[in-house]
Design a protein around this motif. Structure first.
Motif, PDB file in Angstrom:
ATOM      1  N   VAL A 240       0.865  -1.178   0.000  1.00 48.92           N
ATOM      2  CA  VAL A 240       0.000   0.000   0.000  1.00 48.92           C
ATOM      3  C   VAL A 240       0.906   1.233   0.000  1.00 48.92           C
ATOM      4  CG1 VAL A 240      -1.778  -1.251   1.283  1.00 48.92           C
ATOM      5  CG2 VAL A 240      -0.186   0.238   2.504  1.00 48.92           C
TER       6      VAL A 240
ATOM      7  N   ARG B   1      -6.585   3.101   8.265  1.00 48.30           N
ATOM      8  CA  ARG B   1      -6.812   1.836   7.554  1.00 48.30           C
ATOM      9  C   ARG B   1      -5.546   0.995   7.421  1.00 48.30           C
ATOM     10  NH1 ARG B   1     -11.535   1.548   4.602  1.00 48.30           N
ATOM     11  NH2 ARG B   1     -10.851  -0.588   4.188  1.00 48.30           N
TER      12      ARG B   1
ATOM     13  N   GLN C  70      -9.411  11.731   0.793  1.00 45.48           N
ATOM     14  CA  GLN C  70      -9.963  10.472   1.300  1.00 45.48           C
ATOM     15  C   GLN C  70     -11.303  10.160   0.629  1.00 45.48           C
ATOM     16  OE1 GLN C  70     -10.117  11.017   5.569  1.00 45.48           O
ATOM     17  NE2 GLN C  70      -7.904  11.360   5.699  1.00 45.48           N
TER      18      GLN C  70
ATOM     19  N   ILE D 113      -6.216   4.023  -7.917  1.00 37.67           N
ATOM     20  CA  ILE D 113      -5.937   3.463  -6.590  1.00 37.67           C
ATOM     21  C   ILE D 113      -6.746   4.252  -5.560  1.00 37.67           C
ATOM     22  CG2 ILE D 113      -4.139   3.185  -4.825  1.00 37.67           C
ATOM     23  CD1 ILE D 113      -2.159   2.826  -7.192  1.00 37.67           C
ATOM     24  N   PRO D 114      -7.523   3.581  -4.692  1.00 41.40           N
ATOM     25  CA  PRO D 114      -8.351   4.312  -3.725  1.00 41.40           C
ATOM     26  C   PRO D 114      -7.504   4.983  -2.637  1.00 41.40           C
ATOM     27  CG  PRO D 114      -8.513   1.949  -3.371  1.00 41.40           C
ATOM     28  CD  PRO D 114      -7.732   2.127  -4.629  1.00 41.40           C
ATOM     29  N   VAL D 115      -7.991   6.136  -2.157  1.00 41.81           N
ATOM     30  CA  VAL D 115      -7.323   6.883  -1.080  1.00 41.81           C
ATOM     31  C   VAL D 115      -8.173   6.756   0.182  1.00 41.81           C
ATOM     32  CG1 VAL D 115      -6.356   9.086  -0.349  1.00 41.81           C
ATOM     33  CG2 VAL D 115      -6.406   8.500  -2.785  1.00 41.81           C
ATOM     34  N   LEU D 116      -7.575   6.275   1.251  1.00 41.05           N
ATOM     35  CA  LEU D 116      -8.290   6.010   2.499  1.00 41.05           C
ATOM     36  C   LEU D 116      -7.640   6.790   3.648  1.00 41.05           C
ATOM     37  CD1 LEU D 116      -8.524   2.119   2.103  1.00 41.05           C
ATOM     38  CD2 LEU D 116     -10.188   3.845   1.340  1.00 41.05           C
TER      39      LEU D 116
ATOM     40  N   PHE E 154     -10.011   8.632  -5.666  1.00 43.63           N
ATOM     41  CA  PHE E 154      -9.126   7.691  -6.332  1.00 43.63           C
ATOM     42  C   PHE E 154      -8.035   8.465  -7.061  1.00 43.63           C
ATOM     43  CE2 PHE E 154     -13.183   5.752  -5.689  1.00 43.63           C
ATOM     44  CZ  PHE E 154     -12.927   4.407  -5.424  1.00 43.63           C
TER      45      PHE E 154
ATOM     46  N   ALA F 100      -2.525  -1.717  -3.392  1.00 39.65           N
ATOM     47  CA  ALA F 100      -3.947  -1.932  -3.075  1.00 39.65           C
ATOM     48  C   ALA F 100      -4.684  -0.635  -2.778  1.00 39.65           C
ATOM     49  CB  ALA F 100      -4.067  -2.887  -1.885  1.00 39.65           C
ATOM     50  N   PHE F 101      -4.063   0.255  -2.037  1.00 42.84           N
ATOM     51  CA  PHE F 101      -4.673   1.553  -1.732  1.00 42.84           C
ATOM     52  C   PHE F 101      -3.587   2.486  -1.229  1.00 42.84           C
ATOM     53  CE2 PHE F 101      -5.210  -1.021   2.141  1.00 42.84           C
ATOM     54  CZ  PHE F 101      -4.710  -0.184   3.136  1.00 42.84           C
TER      55      PHE F 101
ATOM     56  N   ALA G 132      -4.168  -0.746  -9.202  1.00 40.61           N
ATOM     57  CA  ALA G 132      -4.592  -1.165  -7.862  1.00 40.61           C
ATOM     58  C   ALA G 132      -4.334  -2.643  -7.585  1.00 40.61           C
ATOM     59  CB  ALA G 132      -6.080  -0.852  -7.672  1.00 40.61           C
TER      60      ALA G 132
END
Length: 409
Positions: free
Chosen positions: A316, A365, A349, A358-361, A352, A339-340, A335
């Motif tokens: 990540v 997380r 947040q 790629i997702p932003v969290l 992407f 993964a993120f 991705a």
């Protein structure tokens, strides 16, 4: 197809510095409902002028499109806020500024720097083109006007607020397509006996450190001290001193004054110019070879990610800075390999990354996912982020940086 022209001297740009192919705008973070829509990719083809040696990216995207609504908030970096505070303290002492003084910052962002000026009781004004970011500064009690600086806006601001004793332009000089008009705006803002300070990533350090992720569409120019002097001279400003800084992989802070009161430059100016000349940056030929170094960085990161995928190990990213998007898109990362990403900025947040999707969290997380590797995207903040990521070691995870070379630690 004709070549573009140099934004400083007007010569035809016939020589390539590095070509990174096509990439989306680095700050164009996507919402979930945009993922199935087309994205626009633009060239990242950087040229060098054989007449004045300015390294530059043609204005493939209008600055108004990039900066009118911006995703970068300076205050989310603790070390950057501390850097700004130290600068204010030093500048106030160096220039003997006090309650009767006036400081203007151009591209003042969310007030990360001017808050330290206001705390000292010194009159301040921010000029910031991104309205959403300027709102954050105003909420802190920092007078801020939403505008792009040029000669006309600089003249207007000085007429309404008075000329400034100190004009600060940190990491914005490279962000303007009409760099000469911007420099003339700085001259209009500053008093006849005032000072202009500019911080810029140093082209010499970019080349030494393979820092090619700092190439993206909002960085229109890549500056040496020599080319900075040449631009400022067009506006009647003379560099009288320079400091070398560790920020952004190696930066310069120049101190300039109006030409009619300029004193001889300090020894530091001569020293930096000599170092640039020794590195070959005062000739066209001295800029060759960077593209080969960039290819090695790309190959090393891709090989690392492919190896992780084959071993079933998870990777990540920590941080979702704009420059990280240059690296990921140039390397073709998606991705299924990273993964993120996590980022402290709530604006990013739930969105992407452009191009890679790629997702932003939120940073929390990380502990839930317990990845095998955390790829630090803002490598220039490696020490600060490594300290924040100390818990990763508790589950056997390791940290990675791709630049200036791939390193797992």
């Amino acid at each position: 197809m004709s070549a573009p022209n140099c934004r400083l001297c007007g010569a035809e740009l016939a020589h390539t510095f590095v070509d990174l192919g096509m990439s989306p705008p680095c700050e164009s973070y996507l919402t979930a409902d945009q993922l199935d829509s087309a994205e626009v990719f633009y060239p990242l083809h950087v040229r060098i002028c054989d007449r004045c040696l300015l390294v530059q990216l043609p204005a493939y995207i209008d600055a108004g499109e990039i900066f009118s609504h911006y995703a970068y908030f300076s205050s989310y970096s603790d070390s950057w806020v501390a850097h700004a505070k130290t600068f204010v303290e030093d500048a106030v002492d160096r220039l003997s500024l006090g309650e009767d003084s006036f400081i203007v910052e151009v591209a003042s962002n969310d007030g990360y720097l001017l808050q330290h000026v206001v705390e000292r009781g010194i009159r301040a004004l921010g000029i910031e083109p991104a309205a959403n970011v300027a709102e954050a500064a105003v909420a802190k009690g920092i007078p801020t006007e939403v505008a792009f600086l040029g000669e006309a806006t600089g003249r207007d601001a000085a007429a309404r607020h008075g000329a400034a004793d100190l004009v600060v332009a940190n990491n914005v000089f490279a962000h303007v397509p009409d760099i000469v008009d911007f420099a003339r705006g700085l001259r209009r803002l500053v008093a006849g006996d005032g000072t202009v300070t500019i911080e810029i990533p140093h082209l010499m350090r970019l080349i030494e450190g393979n820092e090619y992720d700092t190439i993206y569409h909002e960085h229109y120019s890549y500056l040496s001290l020599l080319t900075t002097q040449r631009v400022l001279a067009e506006a009647g400003l003379v560099v009288v001193d320079v400091e070398e800084l560790p920020t952004h992989g190696g930066s310069l802070r120049t101190w300039s004054v109006p030409a009619d009161r300029a004193r001889p430059p300090s020894d530091a100016v001569a020293a930096v110019l000599d170092a640039e000349a020794a590195a070959g940056l005062h000739s066209l030929e001295g800029h060759a070879g960077f593209a080969d170094a960039v290819a090695r960085v790309r190959d090393d990161l891709v090989e690392f990610l492919v190896g992780c995928s084959r071993r079933g190990e998870t990777v990540v990213a920590y941080g979702a800075p704009g420059k990280g998007n240059t690296l990921l898109n140039h390397c073709g990362v998606r991705a299924d390999q990273v993964a993120f990403a996590v980022d402290r900025n709530p604006f990013k947040q739930g969105r992407f990354l452009p191009g890679t999707h790629i997702p932003v969290l939120p940073p929390e997380r990380l502990a839930d996912a317990r990845p095998d590797y955390v790829l630090i995207m803002p490598w220039n903040l490696r020490d600060e982020i490594s300290a924040q990521l100390h818990p990763v070691r508790s589950w056997g995870g390791r940290l990675v940086v791709a630049l200036p070379r791939l390193e797992v630690f």
